[in-house]
Design an enzyme around this catalytic site. Structure first.
Site, mmCIF file in Angstrom:
data_model
loop_
_atom_site.group_PDB
_atom_site.id
_atom_site.type_symbol
_atom_site.label_atom_id
_atom_site.label_comp_id
_atom_site.label_asym_id
_atom_site.label_seq_id
_atom_site.Cartn_x
_atom_site.Cartn_y
_atom_site.Cartn_z
ATOM 1 N N HIS A 112 39.248 -56.511 84.771
ATOM 2 C CA HIS A 112 39.668 -57.914 84.765
ATOM 3 C C HIS A 112 40.398 -58.287 83.464
ATOM 4 O O HIS A 112 40.507 -59.472 83.129
ATOM 5 C CB HIS A 112 38.469 -58.837 84.995
ATOM 6 C CG HIS A 112 37.936 -58.770 86.401
ATOM 7 N ND1 HIS A 112 36.735 -59.309 86.796
ATOM 8 C CD2 HIS A 112 38.472 -58.214 87.529
ATOM 9 C CE1 HIS A 112 36.550 -59.095 88.094
ATOM 10 N NE2 HIS A 112 37.587 -58.414 88.558
ATOM 11 N N CYS A 123 58.428 -59.998 79.530
ATOM 12 C CA CYS A 123 58.707 -58.568 79.302
ATOM 13 C C CYS A 123 57.511 -57.678 79.608
ATOM 14 O O CYS A 123 57.626 -56.450 79.532
ATOM 15 C CB CYS A 123 59.198 -58.333 77.872
ATOM 16 S SG CYS A 123 57.904 -58.367 76.621
HETATM 17 P P1 OAD Z 1 28.186 -63.272 87.418
HETATM 18 O O1 OAD Z 1 28.044 -64.398 86.466
HETATM 19 O O2 OAD Z 1 28.666 -63.559 88.792
HETATM 20 O O3 OAD Z 1 26.791 -62.528 87.560
HETATM 21 C C1 OAD Z 1 26.024 -62.223 86.439
HETATM 22 C C2 OAD Z 1 24.854 -61.364 86.847
HETATM 23 O O4 OAD Z 1 24.180 -60.980 85.669
HETATM 24 C C3 OAD Z 1 23.848 -62.038 87.764
HETATM 25 O O5 OAD Z 1 23.479 -61.140 88.807
HETATM 26 C C4 OAD Z 1 22.654 -62.307 86.836
HETATM 27 O O6 OAD Z 1 21.396 -62.198 87.506
HETATM 28 C C5 OAD Z 1 22.797 -61.169 85.852
HETATM 29 N N1 OAD Z 1 22.223 -61.425 84.519
HETATM 30 C C6 OAD Z 1 22.177 -62.570 83.808
HETATM 31 N N2 OAD Z 1 21.593 -62.364 82.621
HETATM 32 C C7 OAD Z 1 21.248 -61.055 82.578
HETATM 33 C C8 OAD Z 1 20.595 -60.222 81.625
HETATM 34 N N3 OAD Z 1 20.183 -60.687 80.458
HETATM 35 N N4 OAD Z 1 20.404 -58.918 81.946
HETATM 36 C C9 OAD Z 1 20.826 -58.422 83.134
HETATM 37 N N5 OAD Z 1 21.443 -59.158 84.063
HETATM 38 C C10 OAD Z 1 21.659 -60.448 83.792
HETATM 39 O O7 OAD Z 1 29.110 -62.200 86.671
HETATM 40 P P2 OAD Z 1 30.018 -61.025 87.283
HETATM 41 O O8 OAD Z 1 29.358 -60.409 88.457
HETATM 42 O O9 OAD Z 1 30.414 -60.175 86.149
HETATM 43 O O10 OAD Z 1 36.173 -62.695 87.132
HETATM 44 O O11 OAD Z 1 31.270 -61.862 87.769
HETATM 45 C C11 OAD Z 1 32.336 -61.181 88.351
HETATM 46 C C12 OAD Z 1 33.629 -61.888 88.052
HETATM 47 O O12 OAD Z 1 33.539 -63.252 88.464
HETATM 48 C C13 OAD Z 1 33.973 -62.002 86.584
HETATM 49 O O13 OAD Z 1 34.566 -60.834 86.058
HETATM 50 C C14 OAD Z 1 34.933 -63.138 86.565
HETATM 51 C C15 OAD Z 1 34.201 -64.089 87.488
HETATM 52 O O14 OAD Z 1 34.983 -64.996 88.161
HETATM 53 C C16 OAD Z 1 37.319 -63.260 86.751
HETATM 54 O O15 OAD Z 1 37.383 -64.165 85.932
HETATM 55 C C17 OAD Z 1 38.514 -62.682 87.444
#
Ligand code: OAD
Length: 237
Positions: A112, A123
């Site tokens: 991402h 460019c």
């Molecule tokens: P999310 O915010 O959707 O999910 C975060 C996950 O981390 C959840 O399953 C939580 O339970 C878990 N979590 C929170 N704290 C934690 C901890 N201390 N230890 C372990 N797990 C923990 O984040 P992503 O799945 O990364 O994209 O989101 C995917 C994409 O959605 C991102 O890259 C972003 C967003 O929109 C873009 O901006 C294109």
């Protein structure tokens, strides 16, 4: 011992470093407080670039004050440990922070994009950018004014490195997803691809992901505690 380990990380791996997650059970994630359609799409940037840039400026400043946590350090240790025994770690992250690199990971695929880089829309040059980004900034490569944007993938745009990711997924013998909610594709679909190839799958998360049923094994708890133990286990077998 698994020799080719594929790890996909998400916002949860950086949560304990003070960088917010996007979605959580308490409804306090970034996308509960801010509208992604107004801040993380090419259309939003075309409509109101100052607003979009200010959002990423705040996140960049926050990142510059953050430090990697034990989960990032453990994954750097896994990369070294696997390499030392003839194996390989493929580390794919959905995170735009650089905490894996600052913990010592050498090879990170940022699907991402990266917050500490800017890209020129004219460019296509990508370069380091640690300060705020404004509509008056000049592209260091082509010298155009006002064409720089954060080097991040927005909704509606294609993630980066997908060919390399597919190739590494085919070689993996263990797939691990850490701190990702399984809500955003194509990353959320990698586990199904791994399964279809007979690869063992493991989820490490605070709460069960949306696609939790696709994992053979699950470890629930804070990444800073669970990931170091999991890496110890992997390197000991
Ligand atoms: P999310 O915010 O959707 O999910 C975060 C996950 O981390 C959840 O399953 C939580 O339970 C878990 N979590 C929170 N704290 C934690 C901890 N201390 N230890 C372990 N797990 C923990 O984040 P992503 O799945 O990364 O994209 O989101 C995917 C994409 O959605 C991102 O890259 C972003 C967003 O929109 C873009 O901006 C294109």
């Amino acid at each position: 011992m698994s020799r080719n380990v594929f790890v996909l990380t998400g916002a949860g791996v950086s949560a304990e470093s003070g960088l917010g997650t996007f979605r959580d059970k308490a409804g306090e994630g970034i996308w509960a407080r801010f509208d992604p359609m107004a801040l993380a799409t090419p259309e939003a940037f075309a409509r109101d670039p100052r607003r979009v840039l200010a959002f990423y400026d705040a996140r960049r400043r926050n990142l510059l004050g953050a430090q990697p946590n034990p989960a990032h350090h453990a994954l750097a240790r896994l990369e070294q440990g696997l390499a030392a025994s003839g194996g390989k770690l493929t580390l794919v992250t959905q995170n735009i922070d650089d905490l894996h690199e600052r913990a010592g990971s050498k090879d990170v695929l940022h699907m991402h994009g990266e917050l500490l880089k800017a890209r020129c829309e004219l460019c296509d040059a990508v370069g380091p950018w640690t300060g705020d980004l404004t509509v008056d900034d000049v592209c260091p490569a082509c010298h155009s004014v006002g064409a720089l944007r954060p080097h991040v993938v927005w909704f509606g745009e294609l993630p980066l490195h997908l060919d390399e990711i597919e190739a590494q997924l085919r070689r993996a013998d263990l797939f691990v997803a850490i701190g990702t909610s399984g809500a955003v594709y194509p990353a959320a679909g990698f586990v199904a691809e791994a399964r279809a190839q007979g690869v063992a799958t493991c989820e490490i998360n605070l709460d069960a992901a949306d696609n939790a049923f696709l994992f053979d094994d699950a470890r629930y708890g804070p990444a800073s505690e669970i990931v170091p133990l999991f890496v110890d286990e992997l390197l000991a077998t």
